[in-house]
Every structure is written in C-alpha cells, then in structure tokens.
Design a protein around this motif. Structure first.
Motif, short mmCIF file in Angstrom:
data_model
loop_
_atom_site.label_atom_id
_atom_site.label_comp_id
_atom_site.label_asym_id
_atom_site.label_seq_id
_atom_site.Cartn_x
_atom_site.Cartn_y
_atom_site.Cartn_z
N PRO A 143 0.80 -1.22 0.00
CA PRO A 143 0.00 0.00 0.00
C PRO A 143 0.83 1.27 0.00
CG PRO A 143 -0.93 -1.59 1.53
CD PRO A 143 0.38 -2.15 1.07
N SER A 144 1.99 1.26 0.66
CA SER A 144 2.78 2.49 0.77
C SER A 144 3.40 2.91 -0.55
CB SER A 144 3.88 2.31 1.82
OG SER A 144 4.83 1.35 1.39
N LYS A 145 3.40 2.00 -1.55
CA LYS A 145 4.03 2.31 -2.83
C LYS A 145 3.05 2.36 -3.99
CE LYS A 145 8.19 2.62 -1.19
NZ LYS A 145 8.86 3.94 -1.14
N HIS A 146 1.73 2.42 -3.71
CA HIS A 146 0.75 2.46 -4.79
C HIS A 146 0.92 3.69 -5.67
CE1 HIS A 146 -2.29 -0.48 -2.75
NE2 HIS A 146 -1.27 -1.09 -3.29
N ALA A 147 1.45 4.77 -5.11
CA ALA A 147 1.65 5.98 -5.90
C ALA A 147 2.66 5.78 -7.03
CB ALA A 147 2.12 7.13 -5.00
N TYR A 148 3.50 4.75 -6.90
CA TYR A 148 4.52 4.50 -7.92
C TYR A 148 4.07 3.50 -8.96
CZ TYR A 148 7.36 6.93 -4.48
OH TYR A 148 7.84 7.86 -3.60
N GLY A 149 2.78 3.09 -8.91
CA GLY A 149 2.26 2.17 -9.90
C GLY A 149 2.30 0.73 -9.41
N PRO A 150 1.98 -0.20 -10.31
CA PRO A 150 1.94 -1.61 -9.93
C PRO A 150 3.32 -2.13 -9.57
CG PRO A 150 1.76 -1.37 -12.31
CD PRO A 150 1.66 0.02 -11.73
N PRO A 151 3.38 -3.24 -8.82
CA PRO A 151 4.69 -3.81 -8.47
C PRO A 151 5.48 -4.19 -9.71
CG PRO A 151 2.91 -5.34 -7.95
CD PRO A 151 2.27 -4.04 -8.28
N LEU A 152 6.80 -4.02 -9.62
CA LEU A 152 7.67 -4.27 -10.77
C LEU A 152 7.99 -5.75 -10.93
CD1 LEU A 152 10.07 -1.26 -10.13
CD2 LEU A 152 8.24 -1.40 -11.83
N GLY A 153 8.01 -6.47 -9.83
CA GLY A 153 8.24 -7.91 -9.88
C GLY A 153 9.70 -8.31 -9.79
N PRO A 154 9.96 -9.56 -9.37
CA PRO A 154 11.33 -10.05 -9.23
C PRO A 154 12.12 -10.05 -10.53
CG PRO A 154 9.80 -11.46 -8.02
CD PRO A 154 8.96 -10.53 -8.85
N ALA A 155 11.45 -10.28 -11.66
CA ALA A 155 12.19 -10.31 -12.93
C ALA A 155 12.78 -8.94 -13.25
CB ALA A 155 11.26 -10.77 -14.06
N ALA A 156 12.01 -7.88 -13.01
CA ALA A 156 12.52 -6.53 -13.23
C ALA A 156 13.68 -6.23 -12.28
CB ALA A 156 11.41 -5.50 -13.04
N LEU A 157 13.58 -6.73 -11.06
CA LEU A 157 14.68 -6.55 -10.11
C LEU A 157 15.94 -7.23 -10.62
CD1 LEU A 157 15.87 -5.84 -7.31
CD2 LEU A 157 14.89 -7.99 -6.47
N GLU A 158 15.81 -8.45 -11.13
CA GLU A 158 16.97 -9.17 -11.65
C GLU A 158 17.63 -8.39 -12.78
OE1 GLU A 158 17.33 -13.53 -11.91
OE2 GLU A 158 15.15 -13.53 -11.60
N ARG A 159 16.82 -7.81 -13.65
CA ARG A 159 17.39 -7.02 -14.75
C ARG A 159 18.09 -5.77 -14.22
NH1 ARG A 159 12.40 -8.58 -17.06
NH2 ARG A 159 11.45 -6.57 -16.55
N ALA A 160 17.51 -5.16 -13.19
CA ALA A 160 18.07 -3.92 -12.66
C ALA A 160 19.40 -4.12 -11.96
CB ALA A 160 17.06 -3.28 -11.69
N VAL A 161 19.61 -5.30 -11.37
CA VAL A 161 20.85 -5.53 -10.61
C VAL A 161 21.98 -6.08 -11.47
CG1 VAL A 161 19.51 -5.97 -8.53
CG2 VAL A 161 20.30 -7.90 -9.89
N ARG A 162 21.66 -6.51 -12.67
CA ARG A 162 22.65 -7.20 -13.50
C ARG A 162 23.83 -6.28 -13.85
NH1 ARG A 162 19.29 -9.30 -17.71
NH2 ARG A 162 18.57 -10.74 -16.08
N GLY A 163 25.02 -6.71 -13.50
CA GLY A 163 26.23 -5.99 -13.88
C GLY A 163 26.50 -4.72 -13.10
N ARG A 164 25.84 -4.54 -11.98
CA ARG A 164 26.01 -3.28 -11.22
C ARG A 164 27.28 -3.33 -10.36
NH1 ARG A 164 22.98 -0.15 -14.24
NH2 ARG A 164 20.90 -1.08 -14.48
N ARG A 165 27.90 -2.15 -10.20
CA ARG A 165 29.05 -2.01 -9.31
C ARG A 165 28.61 -1.60 -7.91
NH1 ARG A 165 30.18 0.99 -13.67
NH2 ARG A 165 30.02 2.92 -12.44
N ILE A 166 27.41 -1.02 -7.78
CA ILE A 166 26.91 -0.61 -6.48
C ILE A 166 25.84 -1.59 -6.01
CG2 ILE A 166 27.40 1.83 -6.86
CD1 ILE A 166 24.39 2.25 -7.40
N PRO A 167 25.66 -1.73 -4.70
CA PRO A 167 24.60 -2.61 -4.20
C PRO A 167 23.22 -2.09 -4.61
CG PRO A 167 26.16 -2.07 -2.45
CD PRO A 167 26.46 -1.16 -3.60
N VAL A 168 22.34 -3.01 -4.97
CA VAL A 168 20.94 -2.69 -5.25
C VAL A 168 20.10 -3.43 -4.22
CG1 VAL A 168 19.05 -2.79 -6.91
CG2 VAL A 168 21.40 -2.37 -7.71
N ILE A 169 19.32 -2.66 -3.47
CA ILE A 169 18.52 -3.19 -2.37
C ILE A 169 17.06 -3.22 -2.79
CG2 ILE A 169 17.82 -2.79 0.03
CD1 ILE A 169 20.55 -1.42 0.43
#
Length: 211
Positions: A143-169
């Motif tokens: 509920p606290s994140k409804h303003a940002y739209g629907p949940p992005l899902g684990p697959a989007a998270l996997e794409r976002a963290v791929r190859g990063r030099r900084i930690p993604v939480i």
C-alpha cells in the motif's frame, strides 16, 4: 545476495535496510528505532516527511544518541541539510531529487548517499551519478508504494541488478515468505517488515540465515 556496506567495508550476506514511518505506530518512534539498532540492521532511514526541519533534526539527533553497537548507518530521507546539521551518516534521495554527484560536493568524506529507483534506467543513472547504493522497487505489492504504480516484480529486479558495481537493495512488500525471490539483490528494505516485528533480533537472524 552479497554486498558491501558503504562506509563499513566488510562483505556480508544480506544488507538490511529499515525505514521508519511513525504513522503506523502506537508507541514512540524511538522505542522502535532502538531495537533495530540493537539487532544490527545495516541502515536505518528516518523517513518522516511531514516533520518540520526543527522536529526532524531533533528526531535524528535523538536517534543518533541511542546505543548503536553494530554501527548501523542512520540516513535522513531527502533532507541533506538536516542530515549534516544533526551529524547523520548519510542521506537517502528520492528518484526525482538532487543528483548524488551534486550532493557529494557539499558533504564530508564517508557520507553515505542512497538513491530510490523505480526502473533499471534509474539504477544506471544513480550509479553513474555516484550513489553508494540504490533502493529498487516496489518489487511486490504494498500500500505504501501504490503511488509509484503496480509492483515491478522479481524479474525486473533481476534485470536492474545485472552488472552493477553498487549494491541494489530490493524494496516493496517484502516478507519472510517472499524475500528469497529477490534474486541478485544485495539486500532488502522495508517499513513494516522491520518496524512492526515483535522480535527484531530473530527477524534479522532469520533474514541473514535465509530461513
């Protein structure tokens, strides 16, 4: 999940990032912050957006006086000025806030800068602009994140963290039942997950051990 706590230097199995929201509480916020510090979460973001500058400064200063045996880094949401004035360890910047690189020009060495991201492109930008870490979400419905739209899902998270030099939480609707689905993330963040736990120490141990 692996990461390095900015400013602390040692690799650990999972970064734990607790966020405050006193509107969810029936007890004083500091009474909930103290157990989080005692349990050893890596970051505590004070996110009380409605407080005046004076009251926010007083809250942060009080939190910094609490016992902090594990060196939890206390960050202030968005208000770099308050973080500096109170002596906090860093600031957490919303996605549409000032660029981390600009903040870096006015803060002391070792000051931690995190950035909220809601897409892989925003993670790329945060990394390029010198953020120490990115918080990505919402991964699951909350509920606290409804303003940002629907949940992005684990697959989007996997794409976002791929190859990063900084930690993604990972952030958003994370529970003991689903946190293992946050594959590739350096850690997990949450409000109710940490703030509403009846036994914070047991929660931290369970998350660290992957139970």
């Amino acid at each position: 999940m692996n990461g390095v706590v900015p400013g602390c230097g040692s690799p650990i199995s999972l970064l734990l990032y607790a966020i405050t929201d006193r509107s969810q509480l029936t007890t004083p916020l500091l009474d909930r912050i103290a157990p989080l510090l005692a349990a050893g979460v890596d970051f505590l973001q004070i996110r009380e957006k409605d407080l005046s500058c004076r009251d926010l400064h007083a809250l942060v200063a009080s939190a910094l006086k609490l016992p902090n045996p594990f060196g939890t880094r206390i960050l202030v949401n968005e208000r770099t000025d308050v973080a500096l004035a109170a002596g906090a360890h860093g600031v957490h910047l919303p996605a549409d806030s000032t660029a981390p690189a600009r903040v870096r020009t006015i803060v002391p060495p070792g000051f931690t800068i995190g950035a909220s991201c809601h897409s892989a492109a925003e993670v790329t930008r945060a990394e390029a602009e010198g953020a120490d870490f990115a918080v990505f979400g919402p991964v699951f419905d909350t509920p606290s994140k409804h303003a940002y739209g629907p949940p992005l899902g684990p697959a989007a998270l996997e794409r976002a963290v791929r190859g990063r030099r900084i930690p993604v939480i990972a952030l958003g609707g994370i529970t003991l039942e689903n946190f293992r689905a946050c594959r590739g993330a350096a850690g997990i963040a949450g409000i109710s997950l940490f703030q509403n736990a009846t036994d914070v120490k047991a929660l931290v141990e369970s998350l660290r051990e992957g139970r």
